[in-house]
Every structure is written in C-alpha cells, then in structure tokens.
Design a protein around this motif. Structure first.
Motif, PDB file in Angstrom:
ATOM      1  N   PRO A 124     -10.032  -7.277   0.774  1.00 59.65           N
ATOM      2  CA  PRO A 124     -11.361  -6.800   1.173  1.00 59.65           C
ATOM      3  C   PRO A 124     -11.276  -5.386   1.771  1.00 59.65           C
ATOM      4  O   PRO A 124     -10.296  -5.030   2.428  1.00 59.65           O
ATOM      5  N   GLN A 125     -12.320  -4.592   1.522  1.00 61.79           N
ATOM      6  CA  GLN A 125     -12.290  -3.191   1.951  1.00 61.79           C
ATOM      7  C   GLN A 125     -12.146  -3.028   3.455  1.00 61.79           C
ATOM      8  O   GLN A 125     -11.449  -2.125   3.915  1.00 61.79           O
ATOM      9  N   ASN A 126     -12.784  -3.891   4.235  1.00 63.88           N
ATOM     10  CA  ASN A 126     -12.661  -3.749   5.696  1.00 63.88           C
ATOM     11  C   ASN A 126     -11.241  -4.074   6.156  1.00 63.88           C
ATOM     12  O   ASN A 126     -10.715  -3.436   7.066  1.00 63.88           O
ATOM     13  N   THR A 127     -10.612  -5.040   5.515  1.00 66.58           N
ATOM     14  CA  THR A 127      -9.221  -5.365   5.835  1.00 66.58           C
ATOM     15  C   THR A 127      -8.309  -4.212   5.431  1.00 66.58           C
ATOM     16  O   THR A 127      -7.393  -3.835   6.177  1.00 66.58           O
ATOM     17  N   MET A 128      -8.580  -3.625   4.258  1.00 67.06           N
ATOM     18  CA  MET A 128      -7.768  -2.492   3.800  1.00 67.06           C
ATOM     19  C   MET A 128      -7.918  -1.311   4.744  1.00 67.06           C
ATOM     20  O   MET A 128      -6.930  -0.621   5.032  1.00 67.06           O
ATOM     21  N   SER A 129      -9.106  -1.090   5.250  1.00 65.06           N
ATOM     22  CA  SER A 129      -9.316  -0.003   6.208  1.00 65.06           C
ATOM     23  C   SER A 129      -8.439  -0.187   7.446  1.00 65.06           C
ATOM     24  O   SER A 129      -7.866   0.786   7.959  1.00 65.06           O
ATOM     25  N   ALA A 130      -8.322  -1.410   7.903  1.00 62.04           N
ATOM     26  CA  ALA A 130      -7.479  -1.691   9.071  1.00 62.04           C
ATOM     27  C   ALA A 130      -6.013  -1.417   8.752  1.00 62.04           C
ATOM     28  O   ALA A 130      -5.297  -0.812   9.563  1.00 62.04           O
ATOM     29  N   HIS A 131      -5.564  -1.832   7.583  1.00 61.49           N
ATOM     30  CA  HIS A 131      -4.177  -1.580   7.188  1.00 61.49           C
ATOM     31  C   HIS A 131      -3.902  -0.077   7.065  1.00 61.49           C
ATOM     32  O   HIS A 131      -2.860   0.415   7.508  1.00 61.49           O
ATOM     33  N   VAL A 158       0.843  -1.197   0.000  1.00 63.92           N
ATOM     34  CA  VAL A 158       0.000   0.000   0.000  1.00 63.92           C
ATOM     35  C   VAL A 158       0.876   1.245   0.000  1.00 63.92           C
ATOM     36  O   VAL A 158       0.666   2.170  -0.797  1.00 63.92           O
ATOM     37  N   PHE A 159       1.849   1.285   0.894  1.00 67.07           N
ATOM     38  CA  PHE A 159       2.705   2.461   0.987  1.00 67.07           C
ATOM     39  C   PHE A 159       3.464   2.692  -0.320  1.00 67.07           C
ATOM     40  O   PHE A 159       3.527   3.817  -0.823  1.00 67.07           O
ATOM     41  N   ARG A 160       4.008   1.642  -0.900  1.00 65.78           N
ATOM     42  CA  ARG A 160       4.728   1.772  -2.173  1.00 65.78           C
ATOM     43  C   ARG A 160       3.800   2.265  -3.275  1.00 65.78           C
ATOM     44  O   ARG A 160       4.184   3.092  -4.100  1.00 65.78           O
ATOM     45  N   MET A 161       2.573   1.782  -3.292  1.00 61.83           N
ATOM     46  CA  MET A 161       1.599   2.226  -4.283  1.00 61.83           C
ATOM     47  C   MET A 161       1.297   3.715  -4.113  1.00 61.83           C
ATOM     48  O   MET A 161       1.228   4.462  -5.094  1.00 61.83           O
ATOM     49  N   LEU A 162       1.133   4.141  -2.862  1.00 57.05           N
ATOM     50  CA  LEU A 162       0.837   5.546  -2.605  1.00 57.05           C
ATOM     51  C   LEU A 162       2.017   6.452  -2.956  1.00 57.05           C
ATOM     52  O   LEU A 162       1.811   7.574  -3.436  1.00 57.05           O
ATOM     53  N   VAL A 163       3.226   5.980  -2.732  1.00 54.13           N
ATOM     54  CA  VAL A 163       4.409   6.761  -3.109  1.00 54.13           C
ATOM     55  C   VAL A 163       4.408   6.990  -4.621  1.00 54.13           C
ATOM     56  O   VAL A 163       4.670   8.096  -5.092  1.00 54.13           O
ATOM     57  N   PRO A 221       1.470  13.284  -6.339  1.00 51.56           N
ATOM     58  CA  PRO A 221       0.855  13.880  -5.159  1.00 51.56           C
ATOM     59  C   PRO A 221      -0.657  13.664  -5.080  1.00 51.56           C
ATOM     60  O   PRO A 221      -1.287  14.134  -4.147  1.00 51.56           O
ATOM     61  N   ASP A 222      -1.231  12.943  -6.041  1.00 44.97           N
ATOM     62  CA  ASP A 222      -2.692  12.811  -6.091  1.00 44.97           C
ATOM     63  C   ASP A 222      -3.268  11.860  -5.052  1.00 44.97           C
ATOM     64  O   ASP A 222      -4.354  12.073  -4.558  1.00 44.97           O
ATOM     65  N   GLY A 223      -2.556  10.792  -4.752  1.00 46.61           N
ATOM     66  CA  GLY A 223      -3.065   9.797  -3.822  1.00 46.61           C
ATOM     67  C   GLY A 223      -4.076   8.884  -4.481  1.00 46.61           C
ATOM     68  O   GLY A 223      -4.325   8.960  -5.693  1.00 46.61           O
ATOM     69  N   LEU A 224      -4.669   8.036  -3.660  1.00 51.12           N
ATOM     70  CA  LEU A 224      -5.658   7.069  -4.144  1.00 51.12           C
ATOM     71  C   LEU A 224      -6.772   6.916  -3.120  1.00 51.12           C
ATOM     72  O   LEU A 224      -6.523   6.975  -1.910  1.00 51.12           O
ATOM     73  N   ALA A 225      -7.959   6.654  -3.604  1.00 54.92           N
ATOM     74  CA  ALA A 225      -9.086   6.367  -2.721  1.00 54.92           C
ATOM     75  C   ALA A 225      -8.912   4.973  -2.119  1.00 54.92           C
ATOM     76  O   ALA A 225      -8.322   4.081  -2.747  1.00 54.92           O
ATOM     77  N   ALA A 226      -9.400   4.806  -0.921  1.00 52.75           N
ATOM     78  CA  ALA A 226      -9.267   3.529  -0.212  1.00 52.75           C
ATOM     79  C   ALA A 226      -9.820   2.372  -1.035  1.00 52.75           C
ATOM     80  O   ALA A 226      -9.211   1.300  -1.106  1.00 52.75           O
ATOM     81  N   GLY A 227     -10.947   2.567  -1.673  1.00 54.76           N
ATOM     82  CA  GLY A 227     -11.544   1.516  -2.491  1.00 54.76           C
ATOM     83  C   GLY A 227     -10.678   1.116  -3.670  1.00 54.76           C
ATOM     84  O   GLY A 227     -10.606  -0.061  -4.034  1.00 54.76           O
ATOM     85  N   GLU A 228     -10.014   2.091  -4.279  1.00 48.53           N
ATOM     86  CA  GLU A 228      -9.120   1.810  -5.397  1.00 48.53           C
ATOM     87  C   GLU A 228      -7.911   0.996  -4.936  1.00 48.53           C
ATOM     88  O   GLU A 228      -7.454   0.090  -5.641  1.00 48.53           O
ATOM     89  N   LYS A 252      -9.068  -2.585  -4.264  1.00 45.19           N
ATOM     90  CA  LYS A 252      -9.317  -3.291  -5.518  1.00 45.19           C
ATOM     91  C   LYS A 252      -8.004  -3.667  -6.208  1.00 45.19           C
ATOM     92  O   LYS A 252      -7.838  -4.790  -6.679  1.00 45.19           O
ATOM     93  N   ALA A 253      -7.060  -2.736  -6.253  1.00 43.88           N
ATOM     94  CA  ALA A 253      -5.782  -2.981  -6.929  1.00 43.88           C
ATOM     95  C   ALA A 253      -4.992  -4.107  -6.268  1.00 43.88           C
ATOM     96  O   ALA A 253      -4.304  -4.867  -6.954  1.00 43.88           O
ATOM     97  N   LEU A 254      -5.114  -4.225  -4.952  1.00 42.17           N
ATOM     98  CA  LEU A 254      -4.371  -5.248  -4.225  1.00 42.17           C
ATOM     99  C   LEU A 254      -5.206  -6.483  -3.911  1.00 42.17           C
ATOM    100  O   LEU A 254      -4.716  -7.412  -3.256  1.00 42.17           O
ATOM    101  N   ALA A 255      -6.458  -6.496  -4.375  1.00 42.59           N
ATOM    102  CA  ALA A 255      -7.369  -7.624  -4.151  1.00 42.59           C
ATOM    103  C   ALA A 255      -7.490  -7.959  -2.663  1.00 42.59           C
ATOM    104  O   ALA A 255      -7.379  -9.112  -2.248  1.00 42.59           O
TER     105      ALA A 255
END
Length: 86
Positions: free
Chosen positions: A45-52, A21-26, A30-37, A40-43
């Motif tokens: 689940p959204q609730n798990t991604m929220s925790a990360h 996630v951090f590497r993807m955001l880097v 400077p635009d960043g990414l939405a949590a859902g994106e 989805k990109a890392l396959a």
C-alpha cells in the motif's frame, strides 16, 4: 561515518520490504523510480511504502526529488559504499 549513522543505515536495510526497495532503486540508477511505481511493483500500500521510504531517507540511503506530482527516489550509492566501508 560514525557508529550511530552506520547502525541507522544497517537497521533501515534489516527489514525485508526496505531491502527490496533499496535493491530495486539500485537497479534503476541513475533514473530512480516514483514512489507509486515502487509500491505497485512490490504490492505494498502507498501509505506503507511512504513510511518505508521515509526510514530509508532518514538513514541517508535514498534521495528524493519532486517531478510534477510525483516524488522520484534514487539510491544514494556513495552513502551505501561509505556504510559498507565503515
């Protein structure tokens, strides 16, 4: 920086999904990414991604801002540089 905050940041990155996630955001600065994106990109689940993302946020490695119904995350590169310099 102090020992505690540095350890918190390094521990946050010591998990494969959070590191991805951090590497993807880097790469998306400077635009960043939405949590859902990110989920989805890392396959992941959204609730798990929220925790990360919460772990990365508590460590100060990512910032979040609400845009309409989405929360867009960005890597905090200055914080990461401080951790690496410590």
């Amino acid at each position: 920086m102090d020992n505690k905050s540095t350890i918190l940041a390094l521990a946050a990155l010591a998990q494969p999904t959070r590191l991805d996630v951090f590497r993807m955001l880097v790469k998306r600065e400077p635009d960043g990414l939405a949590a859902g994106e990110i989920a989805k990109a890392l396959a992941v689940p959204q609730n798990t991604m929220s925790a990360h993302l919460a772990v990365l946020s508590r460590a100060g490695l990512v910032t979040a801002r609400r845009i309409s119904r989405s929360i867009v995350y960005r890597a905090d590169l200055s914080r990461f540089q401080s951790v690496m310099s410590f």
